[in-house]
Design an enzyme around this catalytic site. Structure first.
Site, mmCIF file in Angstrom:
data_model
loop_
_atom_site.group_PDB
_atom_site.id
_atom_site.type_symbol
_atom_site.label_atom_id
_atom_site.label_comp_id
_atom_site.label_asym_id
_atom_site.label_seq_id
_atom_site.Cartn_x
_atom_site.Cartn_y
_atom_site.Cartn_z
ATOM 1 N N LYS A 289 0.814 -1.072 -0.139
ATOM 2 C CA LYS A 289 0.050 -0.154 0.019
ATOM 3 C C LYS A 289 1.100 1.244 -0.014
ATOM 4 C CE LYS A 289 -4.167 1.827 2.045
ATOM 5 N NZ LYS A 289 -5.305 1.646 3.175
ATOM 6 N N GLU A 377 -18.727 -5.088 10.068
ATOM 7 C CA GLU A 377 -19.691 -4.482 10.719
ATOM 8 C C GLU A 377 -20.826 -5.350 11.717
ATOM 9 O OE1 GLU A 377 -17.837 -1.869 8.037
ATOM 10 O OE2 GLU A 377 -18.921 -3.606 7.817
ATOM 11 N N ARG A 405 -24.857 -2.228 7.031
ATOM 12 C CA ARG A 405 -24.659 -3.697 7.135
ATOM 13 C C ARG A 405 -24.744 -4.394 8.187
ATOM 14 N NH1 ARG A 405 -19.039 -3.749 3.409
ATOM 15 N NH2 ARG A 405 -18.310 -2.144 5.057
#
Length: 632
Positions: A289, A377, A405
């Protein structure tokens, strides 16, 4: 130092068909130019930097090998897709990324035929791509290939595993690419991430196996039934020899990797070998990343979305924030630590957002009492409910849009049992440049009908602290506190921690002509408007009520308003249909009050991206619109 040379190859590329005219030897130069373009553009027009830098080579290789847009590339989390946007017709307008009426913050089929699906939230690519692969088979699109690109922490999401389970049992030829950078926003956590780091498969072995399978299939020896038997036997032998079980091949998904993900030429060769292979397969790539920009590689979390910066030096351009109000998230983080020191039953839970929600403040001092559960979540809510069931006091912090969600988990696992989980919904309301996938505007309407919930929103930082203190007190069920992205209004915000009476609002300004009822920080705008009207000598007498709680409603306050006023304005930073305004309208009718009620909030449409001020103007509840409505 970012070079400012003419981007010779990238200048020739408008669409992927132009990319495919280049030789494979030119692709590293394309990657170099693409990476520099992303860095230079985002240095002046902030966005999600580090994730897209990590997928430059993969993006170039995918569009070089596959016949997009006929072939389907399904991205998971749009953080990875800036290079994709630049290569698919949006290079000249990429400077408008995330700006009002400009390039959308995340891939959207409404913007480009190359954007095959919405990907503002994580973990949906495998399921969506499987649907497209099945559709291609059903509609006899024999030459269409389907690729799901999942990563940046998304493999921890439950939907990803549901998709994998279905991929293993549904006839398809899709390719799943796992972009494994060991990160989401903060560093990825959990058993799956550790497993992926340890997983190893010999590249030479995979090449030999692939060529052998091609030869057997061409001779008619390798039917689908025999192929499945061979895969299972092969997996069993590999597991026995390596003492390592491959979970993907255990699901009859051919696994290749892990391979280094920043060699674009080798990626092209691999994708070409996998492109026409029958059956589901996974290519596991290790990427970095922030690849190619040292500051982002060294601090990927900081450079996920760094704001403006000097591309030459890597110095972030940060305004002087001394003597200014804090961000709501930082008030949450500081107050949570303060409360945790007072009450040893308090724990913190976040789905991959410890820095984003400032739970890292408590995490730094009490790592044993804070839990980053990854991008999950639903699990975050049910995990919190389990702890609450047996005596702990969990503060579960989720961005409002992502909490959508976990709706069933909030109802079934928390509210039904009346468990004292404290839900802190950050980024509530219109959030600005991240657009419709991230606006936290549905929470009030979605949660208002759910029994046992307490639903609140603080008008300022002190109110946030008081609500958090109230929420951790005993003798109530699940408690929702929603607050917006960005700064509050108080420089001196460290007020005493005092309890608020649940379901009790307050009158901030007395008036005679019109009653304005607000929920949350928009009340500060109304207070400013009332002061402006007074200084302008306007005779309209405005009463202002801060409701504080959507549930339970302050019925005493509403009786007072219903008896006194013929005109009421409700204002909420959320969808107005089903939210606070709707609740008050129904309450007034049920109690035989018949005032004229104007509901201000988000209309029945998805609001696109732009600054918060721009979007509130579009939605019709900016300060000018509120002032005009008050004046009638």
């Amino acid at each position: 130092m970012i070079e400012n040379e003419n981007l010779r190859l990238l200048d020739k590329i408008t669409f992927p068909k132009d990319l495919r005219q280049l030789s494979i030897e030119q692709l590293p130069q394309v990657c170099k130019e693409l990476r520099e373009t992303i860095i230079n553009e985002l240095s002046v027009n902030p966005g999600h930097l580090a994730s897209s830098l990590g997928t430059v080579e993969l993006t170039v290789a995918l569009h070089y090998v596959f016949a997009t847009p006929t072939d389907r590339l399904v991205w998971d989390v749009g953080h990875q897709a800036y290079g994709h946007k630049i290569l698919t017709g949006r290079k000249e307008i990429f400077s408008t990324n995330r700006k009002l009426n400009g390039v959308r913050p995340f891939p959207s089929p409404s913007e480009s035929e190359y954007d095959t699906f919405a990907c503002g939230h994580a973990s949906n690519s495998i399921s969506a791509a499987l649907g497209m692969a099945v559709a291609a088979k059903r509609l006899n699109k024999k030459n269409q290939h389907t690729v799901a690109i999942i990563g940046d922490g998304s493999m921890s999401g439950g939907l990803a595993f549901e998709g994998l389970n279905n991929v293993s049992s549904t006839p398809n030829d899709m390719l799943i690419i796992l972009n494994d950078n060991n990160m989401s926003i903060d560093r990825s956590v959990g058993g799956m991430e550790k497993y992926l780091l340890q997983l190893d498969t010999n590249e030479t072995y995979n090449k030999i196996r692939f060529k052998a399978s091609q030869w057997l299939h061409s001779k008619g020896y390798l039917t689908d039934k025999r192929r499945q038997m061979i895969i299972r036997l092969n997996n069993a032998i590999k597991s026995a020899l390596s003492s390592q079980q491959n979970v993907f091949e255990g699901m009859n998904i051919r696994y290749f990797g892990p391979f280094e993900g920043h060699d674009v030429i080798e990626l092209v060769h691999m994708l070409r070998r996998l492109k026409d292979m029958k059956g589901p397969k996974m290519l596991h790539l290790h990427t970095i990343k922030g690849k190619g920009y040292a500051p982002a590689e060294e601090q990927a979390t900081v450079w996920h979305a760094p704001g403006k910066f000097d591309p030459a030096t890597g110095t972030r351009i940060v305004s002087d924030e001394s003597n200014t109000p804090p961000r709501y998230q930082d008030v949450f983080g500081e107050t949570l630590l303060e409360l945790a020191k007072m009450n040893d039953k308090i724990v913190g839970v976040t789905p991959a957002m410890p820095t984003g929600c400032s739970m890292n403040i408590m995490m730094a001092e009490m790592s044993d009492r804070t839990f980053d559960v990854g991008i999950a979540e639903g699990h975050a809510v049910t995990f919190s409910a389990g702890m609450a069931k047996d005596g702990l006091i969990p503060f579960c912090n989720i961005y409002s849009a992502f909490a959508q969600r976990a709706y069933d988990n909030i109802i079934h696992d928390t509210a039904l049992l009346n468990l004292p989980v404290i839900f802190c919904f950050d980024r509530a309301g219109l959030v600005g440049e991240d657009g419709p996938t991230h606006h936290g505007v549905f929470d009030l309407a979605a949660l208002q009908p759910v029994p046992n919930l307490i639903i609140s929103s603080p008008m300022d930082e002190c109110e946030l602290r008081r609500l958090m203190y109230t929420a951790q007190l005993p003798n109530h069920g699940p408690f929702v506190i929603r607050y917006p992205r960005g700064k509050g209004t108080l420089v001196d915000w460290r007020c005493a921690l005092e309890a608020v009476e649940i379901g009790k609002g307050r009158c901030l300004t007395e008036g005679e002509d019109v009653a304005v009822i607000t929920l949350g920080p928009l009340g500060n705008d109304v207070q400013q408007i009332i002061k402006e009207l007074s200084s302008e000598g306007n005779n309209t007498s405005v009463a202002h009520y801060d409701l504080r709680f959507l549930k339970p409603l302050d019925e005493q306050l509403l009786h007072e308003v219903g008896k006194k006023f013929k005109r009421i304005i409700t204002i909420e930073d959320a969808v107005k249909d089903g939210g606070m305004g709707s609740s008050i309208t129904c309450w007034m009718k049920d109690h035989n009050y018949h005032p004229t009620i104007v509901r201000m909030g988000v209309p029945d449409s998805f609001i696109e991206h732009g600054t918060v001020d721009e979007l509130r103007k579009i939605a019709g509840y900016d300060k000018a619109a509120i002032k005009q409505e008050i004046l009638g």
